[in-house]
Design an enzyme around this catalytic site. Structure first.
Site, PDB file in Angstrom:
ATOM      1  N   ASP A  60       1.768  -0.271  11.905  1.00 40.92           N
ATOM      2  CA  ASP A  60       1.565  -1.547  12.590  1.00 40.92           C
ATOM      3  C   ASP A  60       2.816  -2.424  12.633  1.00 40.92           C
ATOM      4  O   ASP A  60       2.727  -3.634  12.792  1.00 40.92           O
ATOM      5  CB  ASP A  60       0.397  -2.303  11.943  1.00 40.92           C
ATOM      6  CG  ASP A  60       0.629  -2.574  10.460  1.00 40.92           C
ATOM      7  OD1 ASP A  60       1.595  -2.010   9.895  1.00 40.92           O
ATOM      8  OD2 ASP A  60      -0.142  -3.321   9.857  1.00 40.92           O
ATOM      9  N   ARG A  70      -6.325  -1.233   8.007  1.00 44.25           N
ATOM     10  CA  ARG A  70      -6.412  -2.698   7.851  1.00 44.25           C
ATOM     11  C   ARG A  70      -6.754  -3.362   9.186  1.00 44.25           C
ATOM     12  O   ARG A  70      -7.798  -3.065   9.743  1.00 44.25           O
ATOM     13  CB  ARG A  70      -5.117  -3.246   7.271  1.00 44.25           C
ATOM     14  CG  ARG A  70      -4.968  -2.891   5.778  1.00 44.25           C
ATOM     15  CD  ARG A  70      -3.789  -3.590   5.203  1.00 44.25           C
ATOM     16  NE  ARG A  70      -2.618  -3.338   6.063  1.00 44.25           N
ATOM     17  CZ  ARG A  70      -1.519  -4.051   6.091  1.00 44.25           C
ATOM     18  NH1 ARG A  70      -1.397  -5.092   5.291  1.00 44.25           N
ATOM     19  NH2 ARG A  70      -0.522  -3.744   6.880  1.00 44.25           N
ATOM     20  N   ASP A 119       4.521  -4.736   6.395  1.00 38.42           N
ATOM     21  CA  ASP A 119       4.926  -6.057   6.889  1.00 38.42           C
ATOM     22  C   ASP A 119       4.955  -7.109   5.783  1.00 38.42           C
ATOM     23  O   ASP A 119       5.859  -7.950   5.748  1.00 38.42           O
ATOM     24  CB  ASP A 119       4.057  -6.487   8.073  1.00 38.42           C
ATOM     25  CG  ASP A 119       2.575  -6.532   7.718  1.00 38.42           C
ATOM     26  OD1 ASP A 119       2.201  -6.017   6.647  1.00 38.42           O
ATOM     27  OD2 ASP A 119       1.802  -7.065   8.522  1.00 38.42           O
ATOM     28  N   GLY A 136       0.835  -1.206   0.000  1.00 39.79           N
ATOM     29  CA  GLY A 136       0.000   0.000   0.000  1.00 39.79           C
ATOM     30  C   GLY A 136       0.861   1.244   0.000  1.00 39.79           C
ATOM     31  O   GLY A 136       1.832   1.328   0.739  1.00 39.79           O
ATOM     32  N   SER A 149     -25.197  16.063  18.611  1.00 34.14           N
ATOM     33  CA  SER A 149     -24.419  15.420  17.554  1.00 34.14           C
ATOM     34  C   SER A 149     -23.320  14.545  18.159  1.00 34.14           C
ATOM     35  O   SER A 149     -22.823  14.823  19.242  1.00 34.14           O
ATOM     36  CB  SER A 149     -23.788  16.473  16.652  1.00 34.14           C
ATOM     37  OG  SER A 149     -22.730  17.114  17.313  1.00 34.14           O
ATOM     38  N   ARG A 172       1.175  -4.799  -5.240  1.00 34.73           N
ATOM     39  CA  ARG A 172       1.295  -6.085  -4.556  1.00 34.73           C
ATOM     40  C   ARG A 172       1.978  -7.033  -5.553  1.00 34.73           C
ATOM     41  O   ARG A 172       1.955  -6.790  -6.760  1.00 34.73           O
ATOM     42  CB  ARG A 172      -0.077  -6.646  -4.175  1.00 34.73           C
ATOM     43  CG  ARG A 172      -1.057  -5.637  -3.594  1.00 34.73           C
ATOM     44  CD  ARG A 172      -0.839  -5.389  -2.140  1.00 34.73           C
ATOM     45  NE  ARG A 172      -1.746  -4.320  -1.668  1.00 34.73           N
ATOM     46  CZ  ARG A 172      -1.676  -3.772  -0.457  1.00 34.73           C
ATOM     47  NH1 ARG A 172      -0.733  -4.135   0.392  1.00 34.73           N
ATOM     48  NH2 ARG A 172      -2.518  -2.829  -0.089  1.00 34.73           N
ATOM     49  N   THR A 221       4.244   2.723   5.584  1.00 36.98           N
ATOM     50  CA  THR A 221       2.832   2.321   5.572  1.00 36.98           C
ATOM     51  C   THR A 221       2.063   3.284   6.450  1.00 36.98           C
ATOM     52  O   THR A 221       2.566   3.720   7.474  1.00 36.98           O
ATOM     53  CB  THR A 221       2.634   0.882   6.099  1.00 36.98           C
ATOM     54  OG1 THR A 221       1.238   0.700   6.430  1.00 36.98           O
ATOM     55  CG2 THR A 221       3.437   0.610   7.356  1.00 36.98           C
ATOM     56  N   HIS A 228      -9.298   6.412   0.221  1.00 39.35           N
ATOM     57  CA  HIS A 228      -7.936   6.564  -0.275  1.00 39.35           C
ATOM     58  C   HIS A 228      -7.351   7.963  -0.157  1.00 39.35           C
ATOM     59  O   HIS A 228      -6.158   8.131  -0.400  1.00 39.35           O
ATOM     60  CB  HIS A 228      -7.862   6.078  -1.719  1.00 39.35           C
ATOM     61  CG  HIS A 228      -7.756   4.584  -1.827  1.00 39.35           C
ATOM     62  ND1 HIS A 228      -8.839   3.755  -1.657  1.00 39.35           N
ATOM     63  CD2 HIS A 228      -6.688   3.766  -2.031  1.00 39.35           C
ATOM     64  CE1 HIS A 228      -8.460   2.493  -1.792  1.00 39.35           C
ATOM     65  NE2 HIS A 228      -7.164   2.463  -2.012  1.00 39.35           N
ATOM     66  N   ASP A 276      -0.338   2.495   8.236  1.00 40.64           N
ATOM     67  CA  ASP A 276      -1.003   1.766   9.320  1.00 40.64           C
ATOM     68  C   ASP A 276      -0.239   1.770  10.638  1.00 40.64           C
ATOM     69  O   ASP A 276      -0.808   1.478  11.684  1.00 40.64           O
ATOM     70  CB  ASP A 276      -1.260   0.313   8.888  1.00 40.64           C
ATOM     71  CG  ASP A 276      -2.110   0.221   7.638  1.00 40.64           C
ATOM     72  OD1 ASP A 276      -2.965   1.104   7.443  1.00 40.64           O
ATOM     73  OD2 ASP A 276      -1.916  -0.723   6.855  1.00 40.64           O
TER      74      ASP A 276
END
Lengths: 331, 331, 331, 331
Positions: C132, C174, C105, C13, C223, C74, C128, C259, C130
């Site tokens: 992670d 993810r 990863d 990604g 709200s 990928r 990335t 995205h 993420d």
């Protein structure tokens, strides 16, 4: 005319700059010696006599804030004649000398009906991101919504090019293509689908594939961005994405920009426009003008009657359409 | 007319959207079958026959980029008749069918002189942040410069309010007050000093102090923002700051926004305007129109002769002036 | 060790700052006298021996650009041993002295396998959104993705408050909750749903309703904003929205940021991090370190082995979790 | 310990995120059952017993707002022992159980002195754009100030490249080079001048010219950006600009970013950091910890004594310095 009290409300879909407009109405009213109240939740507040006082302390720093401190809402009830009579009575009960309605075409229809049963001025200020009001060059919120869309499209381009994908990006506009058309041109999108010109899924798909095909011959990168007005493709964006992917063999992703287009600190044009139109609305009340829209025409405020012509959807800019059709082919 | 080759250059102070305009000229030229070259460093490149070929690959992703890939420059030499003759000869030597000059009033004066000695079209596109060109509603770069100024003013407000200071903020505009006026209104500044209305330091100081005094009575916060056009206060901003501090007893700070106003990715209006005017400039060349500005008037492109009227400084928007004088008093 | 040639690729990604990292690898390599090549489309380029030369001209102004000029992809094929052998052969064939893999990863698992069959350094740089990756405090792209999410949430708040709606906003990540957790806290969201703590739709719905109920007692505005990690709610966001609306009686809207979180000019932390980690990756190659990640730990680069520990998903920040659970209740 | 009342104040130079920190202190205090008051104008409010009550309604939507609703100020008086005694008495008089001081090193010196004469906890939260506090990895406001500087530098680059000029850009930081160093690297500047390494005008000028000379050989564009910490060049920026222009023959412009770096909606890291440190400050008061800074260390809050070590200026990041010296040479 000596006016003592002005009321203001925001109605329909919210738009960046509504707060700036509330501030302008308030400051202009104070500058002519009038008090100001703000009805809450659009016409609902008017029907429930639910309002707050506004002064220079309340509206301080409102110019740059998104949203609307008066809240907005749709109001189905306001279509019934007896409710409109009730609204007029409420305005009379507290001696309001003029009402400013900030909203879109639906809100203006309500304003027109209210004007028919009330003998003080009801003035509309075009506040909607859709820019679909005939009689005004621009609406408050439109400039910010496109800037938000274009900044998102700029970001999408980065990832589209990295993966050489096709992105289909859904922007707002209800039944009007203004946001889609101008954000697509301003972001250098490859194609744009508009409610004003849409024919059928089958025909439009052919056009898209044809354009992508031509473009691929003219450049190295295989990524493409297609902009589409909300609720336009029959069956939804997934149907379009699946067709496109099947026909082009390229990975297709969809993105719905959604409500971010309604928020954020207004860009300067919406702040300036809101300030001018809010100020001018108070002038119109002073002049005892009734059933008017405080509009912008060729860079100056103008009083435009809230009639059937105004309440028609505005046509798209002809030169933007020309550019869309002819020039973007090679970009 | 069948045109085979178009040249383009950017001249004078740079403005956001110049790249978008180069791209539009290039794509529009290609779409009618013409080749495109770009002269470098404004008229200097024309005098030195220094240019680069432009095509759809070179201009890809130029729409959103600040600056100008052709570079810009002032060109003193271009005031001499023999140099202008040389420029015309250079255009003839390589069979250019039309020249697009993107720049401000100084650049347009050069364009007009060149047109007098060359029989192919020279078309001006108004590209300057100052918005001071009569005959066009807006200039390319103007929208972005104000947005940059307003975002800076929004930030200054935070720190001004935290310390309850007076900030004097200097914005660009050369001898035109457009950026100052509209950024001041859009940012909710307390006062704005414009070249069009400036009388003397003594008189203006009285006006400022009077306005600050009135405002202090109307609100809790003692912070104020004053916007001023560059090079306006006799002796410079420090002189004004010292006078203000001495008279008001409030801490005064100055800030010169400077060249950030010339940079950055153009906002959508400058991208759209640049695209329209660049495209229309190529149309004008096709129509063999000479000595014209590709201008925007009431949302549509228009051909305006590059004559003495056009080269006069545009007057400020009357309704913006009204708001400045009357309404902002209580904000 | 004297190194003559370094290769770099971006994989998985895409993330803002990948271009800045390519630039840093390139400049650091040049500064030690090495040539640089960039493989295109991640491991695909390595398998097809498809690459471009990189030098200081190519990487100029790449620091601030989103996306990756090397493209990303990928690469399913790269799981097969014979393909990994082929990749090693390709690197040998053109005398590469070290390979930098910018990715997440999945890309690091490929890097580890490649290192097992090639005797020159393969260095991973965590790129990335993420965040992670265990073993590094931060990953390149993470800072920008959250800033984008927070700016969108700020805009959503405007419209949520105007209409007193509940908004459910889906952010990326993810299987990791970093973006959701920190964007929710930073935007003052009312609740956040994380993959690390998710139990069942039934239980989570009770928790949401309980929290909204408590909050409504503590403030006027009705709200609410709920942030959720992508792909988390069984059946999708519409199912959650329908349940919430039925139970709360409040209008619920959903928004998938999508995205846009992968694009845009990187914020300064991603630029700085990319520059440090890219530079350090070249240092590690010089030191003949193999199978390492160029990581950031306590504000300094560190070499962390690409092993099973590193390739585990990082746990969420404990104090962010504490704040999420205890403090945001009243906001 | 059961705490009943917590006080908070913001002191010294204002920083984006101070409001977020006030909110966090307030919400954390409420969540443990305590009341909260906010002293106005830093220590001045403490000396004049001038404060306002804070609750969840007051701090709503404060997370994203620049500035400080409590106002900030320097306070010369607070250096006198009798004034500090008075402050302690004022806190006792209204039964305050703990005081949170959000500010920089000067404010912490005051906090330390106050702690010496008062037996309830005084906790410092590092709030300054300068990031110059030893003992904490980051300070609240630092992240936003650099992002603002980098966005301005990105814009300056556009116009610098268009005209091939040298720009000297002055950023904040008082006697610390953190903002200059990291904004220069993140914006790809060509050179940066830091108070930590500055020797003499003569020597530094040689270094600048040497670097510009090397860079010009390595690339086509002749534009350069030099970042300098405020108040660093002897005689001011004009002196440097004149010397540079005389020696290089290139047009030099200067730009002082100024107070915009103190304003604006905080970026997410400052919001998150402010939320964590404000929350942790209340925890420290509950634990009866005295004379501590609520700091961030390796991504977790930590209690660091407010002593002479903490009140020393933090050293610059070693790897950022390495990159500055070695790698940026070719960019």
């Amino acid at each position: 005319m000596a006016i003592k009290k002005i009321a203001v409300l925001t109605s329909g879909g919210d738009a960046p700059g509504m707060n700036a407009c509330i501030r302008a109405v308030c400051l202009a009213a104070i500058s002519v010696g009038a008090d100001v109240i703000g009805y809450k939740y659009g016409y609902n507040g008017l029907l429930k006599q639910e309002y707050i006082p506004l002064d220079q302390y309340v509206v301080r720093n409102l110019l740059q804030r998104g949203g609307t401190i008066l809240h907005s809402a749709r109001c189905e009830k306001f279509k019934h004649p007896e409710q409109i009579e009730l609204a007029a009575k409420h305005l009379e009960d507290i001696n309001v000398d003029g009402l400013v309605v900030i909203g879109g075409d639906g809100s203006f229809r309500g304003a027109k009906k209210l004007q028919a049963v009330w003998d003080k001025p009801v003035i509309g200020v075009p506040g909607t991101i859709d820019n679909d009001i005939t009689g005004t060059d621009y609406t408050v919120g439109y400039h910010t919504a496109i800037q938000t869309a274009v900044e998102s499209l700029d970001k999408v381009r980065d990832t589209a090019e990295a993966f050489e994908r096709i992105f289909v990006v859904d922007v707002m506009g209800r039944e009007a293509g203004y946001i889609a058309l101008n954000s697509a041109i301003s972001a250098g999108a490859d194609h744009v689908l508009l409610p004003e010109t849409f024919t059928s899924a089958a025909e439009e798909l052919v056009k898209i594939l044809d354009k992508l095909d031509k473009r691929r011959k003219n450049r190295a990168n295989k990524s493409h961005i297609i902009v589409i007005t909300e609720n336009l493709w029959p069956g939804g964006l997934n149907v379009l994405a699946d067709s496109l992917q099947a026909e082009s063999g390229v990975d297709v992703r969809i993105l719905t920009l959604g409500h971010v287009q309604r928020g954020g600190s207004p860009v300067w044009q919406d702040r300036l426009l809101a300030t001018k139109l809010g100020t001018y609305a108070v002038e119109l009340i002073q002049q005892n003008e009734k059933g008017m829209m405080s509009a912008i025409s060729h860079r100056l405020p103008a009083a435009i009657p809230l009639n059937d012509d105004t309440l028609t959807r505005k046509e798209l800019n002809t030169y933007s359409m020309k550019i869309r059709d002819e020039i973007t082919l090679l970009g």
